[in-house]
Write an enzyme that holds these catalytic residues in place. Sequence first.
Site, mmCIF file in Angstrom:
data_model
loop_
_atom_site.group_PDB
_atom_site.id
_atom_site.type_symbol
_atom_site.label_atom_id
_atom_site.label_comp_id
_atom_site.label_asym_id
_atom_site.label_seq_id
_atom_site.Cartn_x
_atom_site.Cartn_y
_atom_site.Cartn_z
ATOM 1 N N VAL A 12 30.515 43.043 28.249
ATOM 2 C CA VAL A 12 31.329 44.185 28.673
ATOM 3 C C VAL A 12 31.568 45.164 27.524
ATOM 4 O O VAL A 12 31.289 46.359 27.645
ATOM 5 C CB VAL A 12 32.670 43.688 29.268
ATOM 6 C CG1 VAL A 12 33.686 44.810 29.382
ATOM 7 C CG2 VAL A 12 32.419 43.067 30.634
ATOM 8 N N ASP A 31 34.125 43.321 16.287
ATOM 9 C CA ASP A 31 34.038 41.919 16.706
ATOM 10 C C ASP A 31 34.457 41.046 15.544
ATOM 11 O O ASP A 31 34.376 41.450 14.383
ATOM 12 C CB ASP A 31 32.622 41.570 17.173
ATOM 13 C CG ASP A 31 32.624 40.433 18.191
ATOM 14 O OD1 ASP A 31 32.373 40.689 19.376
ATOM 15 O OD2 ASP A 31 32.911 39.278 17.793
ATOM 16 N N ALA A 253 21.413 32.569 50.762
ATOM 17 C CA ALA A 253 21.946 31.222 50.517
ATOM 18 C C ALA A 253 21.245 30.632 49.294
ATOM 19 O O ALA A 253 20.147 31.049 48.932
ATOM 20 C CB ALA A 253 21.695 30.348 51.733
ATOM 21 N N GLY A 258 27.265 31.177 39.774
ATOM 22 C CA GLY A 258 27.644 30.742 38.423
ATOM 23 C C GLY A 258 28.070 31.966 37.645
ATOM 24 O O GLY A 258 28.599 32.918 38.210
ATOM 25 N N CYS A 261 31.952 35.095 35.467
ATOM 26 C CA CYS A 261 33.034 35.756 36.206
ATOM 27 C C CYS A 261 33.482 35.054 37.484
ATOM 28 O O CYS A 261 34.643 34.661 37.589
ATOM 29 C CB CYS A 261 32.631 37.191 36.516
ATOM 30 S SG CYS A 261 32.464 38.169 35.023
ATOM 31 N N LYS A 321 21.489 33.620 36.449
ATOM 32 C CA LYS A 321 20.759 34.542 37.306
ATOM 33 C C LYS A 321 19.665 35.214 36.475
ATOM 34 O O LYS A 321 19.674 35.100 35.242
ATOM 35 C CB LYS A 321 21.684 35.570 37.944
ATOM 36 C CG LYS A 321 22.282 36.576 36.984
ATOM 37 C CD LYS A 321 23.136 37.487 37.811
ATOM 38 C CE LYS A 321 23.333 38.825 37.243
ATOM 39 N NZ LYS A 321 24.003 39.766 38.058
HETATM 40 P P1 NAD Z 1 31.881 37.691 25.937
HETATM 41 O O1 NAD Z 1 32.364 36.313 25.747
HETATM 42 O O2 NAD Z 1 30.425 37.952 26.152
HETATM 43 O O3 NAD Z 1 32.337 38.590 24.689
HETATM 44 C C1 NAD Z 1 33.602 38.568 24.121
HETATM 45 C C2 NAD Z 1 33.483 39.043 22.671
HETATM 46 O O4 NAD Z 1 34.787 39.240 22.134
HETATM 47 C C3 NAD Z 1 32.782 38.049 21.747
HETATM 48 O O5 NAD Z 1 31.726 38.686 21.055
HETATM 49 C C4 NAD Z 1 33.896 37.624 20.766
HETATM 50 O O6 NAD Z 1 33.415 37.304 19.475
HETATM 51 C C5 NAD Z 1 34.765 38.868 20.770
HETATM 52 N N1 NAD Z 1 36.150 38.682 20.291
HETATM 53 C C6 NAD Z 1 36.995 37.639 20.459
HETATM 54 N N2 NAD Z 1 38.163 37.889 19.861
HETATM 55 C C7 NAD Z 1 38.083 39.117 19.298
HETATM 56 C C8 NAD Z 1 38.956 39.933 18.539
HETATM 57 N N3 NAD Z 1 40.199 39.556 18.231
HETATM 58 N N4 NAD Z 1 38.505 41.143 18.152
HETATM 59 C C9 NAD Z 1 37.278 41.584 18.437
HETATM 60 N N5 NAD Z 1 36.390 40.846 19.135
HETATM 61 C C10 NAD Z 1 36.780 39.632 19.566
HETATM 62 O O7 NAD Z 1 32.717 38.275 27.141
HETATM 63 P P2 NAD Z 1 32.213 39.207 28.356
HETATM 64 O O8 NAD Z 1 31.301 38.473 29.246
HETATM 65 O O9 NAD Z 1 31.811 40.538 27.811
HETATM 66 O O10 NAD Z 1 33.592 39.378 29.155
HETATM 67 C C11 NAD Z 1 34.707 40.041 28.599
HETATM 68 C C12 NAD Z 1 35.723 40.276 29.686
HETATM 69 O O11 NAD Z 1 35.175 41.136 30.690
HETATM 70 C C13 NAD Z 1 36.178 39.036 30.439
HETATM 71 O O12 NAD Z 1 37.526 39.188 30.780
HETATM 72 C C14 NAD Z 1 35.330 39.040 31.680
HETATM 73 O O13 NAD Z 1 35.933 38.383 32.753
HETATM 74 C C15 NAD Z 1 35.230 40.517 31.973
HETATM 75 N N6 NAD Z 1 34.037 40.911 32.722
HETATM 76 C C16 NAD Z 1 32.838 40.344 32.415
HETATM 77 C C17 NAD Z 1 31.700 40.746 33.125
HETATM 78 C C18 NAD Z 1 30.374 40.109 32.842
HETATM 79 O O14 NAD Z 1 29.471 40.292 33.657
HETATM 80 N N7 NAD Z 1 30.205 39.399 31.750
HETATM 81 C C19 NAD Z 1 31.803 41.732 34.133
HETATM 82 C C20 NAD Z 1 33.039 42.304 34.384
HETATM 83 C C21 NAD Z 1 34.154 41.889 33.678
#
Ligand code: NAD
Length: 459
Positions: A12, A31, A253, A258, A261, A321
Amino acid sequence: MFNISVAGTGYVGLVAGVCFAEMGHKVTCVDIDNTKVKLMQSGVSPIYEKNLEELMQKNYAAGRIDYTTDFKAAYKAADAVFIGVGTPENKDGSANLSFIATVARQIAENVEQDCLVVVKSTVPVGTNDKVEQFISDFLVNDVRVEVASNPEFLAQGSAVHDTLYAKRIVIGTESEWAENLLKDIYKPFNLPVVAVNRRSAEMIKYASNDFLALKISYMNDIANLCELVGADIQDVAEGMSFDDRIGSKFLNAGIGYGGSCFPKDTKALEYLATQNGYDLKTIKAAIDVNKDQKTLLYKKASKRLITLNGLKVAVLGLTFKPGTDDLREAPSLENVPLLLEQGADIYAYDPIGADNFAKVYPEGPNGKGNITYVTNAEAALQDANVCFIFTEWGEIRAVQPEAFKLLMRTPLVYDGRNLHEVEQMVDAGVEYHSVGRPSAKRVSREEARERELQSSKRG
Ligand code: NAD
């Protein structure tokens, strides 16, 4: 043009940062993972998403995006800080908000000008209120800091496209200042904006994700019933898809959803409901169905075979996926340990995800079994006794029915993604089990020979 900082460079955060830069904003991605930051500074994306690396390099060269671990410098002069850190599942199903809290405190202690904090991560309803309170509790300088909700709807595998051409931007704010600022930031995208209050925005995200999870589980539930009553779920789905009220998407189906999210967001909403004294029956059912669905084919195979011990098992697809290297909650992670526990000799193929999978299950002996990673589907199928298909990658879909028959020692296929027509598999002499469709009956050698003869006459 705004000065934007993005906390978290996962699927994201990084995609959002890159797309903001592409739209002309000046972006700093933060990060805590120094290895990731170094990689990004060298133009390499730490995650796989189509077109992401190209846009990273283009915008880095143009001076519109940078990557750092120095959150102090990044937050002190930002017009807006977007938070995209993880909100993983706690043991009790609730969302773990500790990463959000850390970033909130870092912002509060370092921000030196008026700033909008925008929560992109998926967080339970009411979290943004708490984040705002938390920031105000820890705020060091006399500046205005407000919190807005801006949930993300991208799908992994098409994240860049989904961001640049989003169907809608949902913004949840509690003041005109915050609403206008967010609208201005998104103006260059030229996309429809849904402006609501913060709690509604938070709920839109959960309600949307959980609706999709529910739709998948519903189709899987109907698929299982189809098998029992002799209907074919693919025909049923096609018949349903003509109805606009139902739509044609998410009707496939398979062996369950997985990813990072759906599993956690269904549990988090159920947890929120329980906390509020409400029994969210539909979502509970979606979770239950999905749990059973993931090992459906393993259970079928276990019934069909005396043992998996010592059998050569081809596993096609490891990621949750296609189009992503992400393994989170992938059906492969549920099934591979079961197969290894039975002593299977696994040959696994995935176009992108094998390296990540090998971090969990290194090549070689694993418990009672063994795992080998190969670089194409054919190598996995060679001399295999049984094949499991877990992910619908194009490379896996492209394996022709005849190839299973030709390459495998015993052409016994369990397809968790319904990639093939049952009839074609039968014609090719493959014993084929899929989801919600009649199994290709066990074909005797004589019958298979007869079919081959007939088909060569036809051909
Ligand atoms: P991710 O685990 O891929 O990435 C999270 C990142 O945050 C990591 O690189 C981690 O090192 C970093 N991080 C942790 N603590 C930190 C800090 N204090 N400062 C800076 N960086 C820090 O997560 P993601 O899949 O991108 O998901 C993030 C959020 O978005 C979640 O809440 C998820 O539910 C939501 N979301 C994800 C998707 C998806 O398809 N992955 C889609 C919509 C919403």
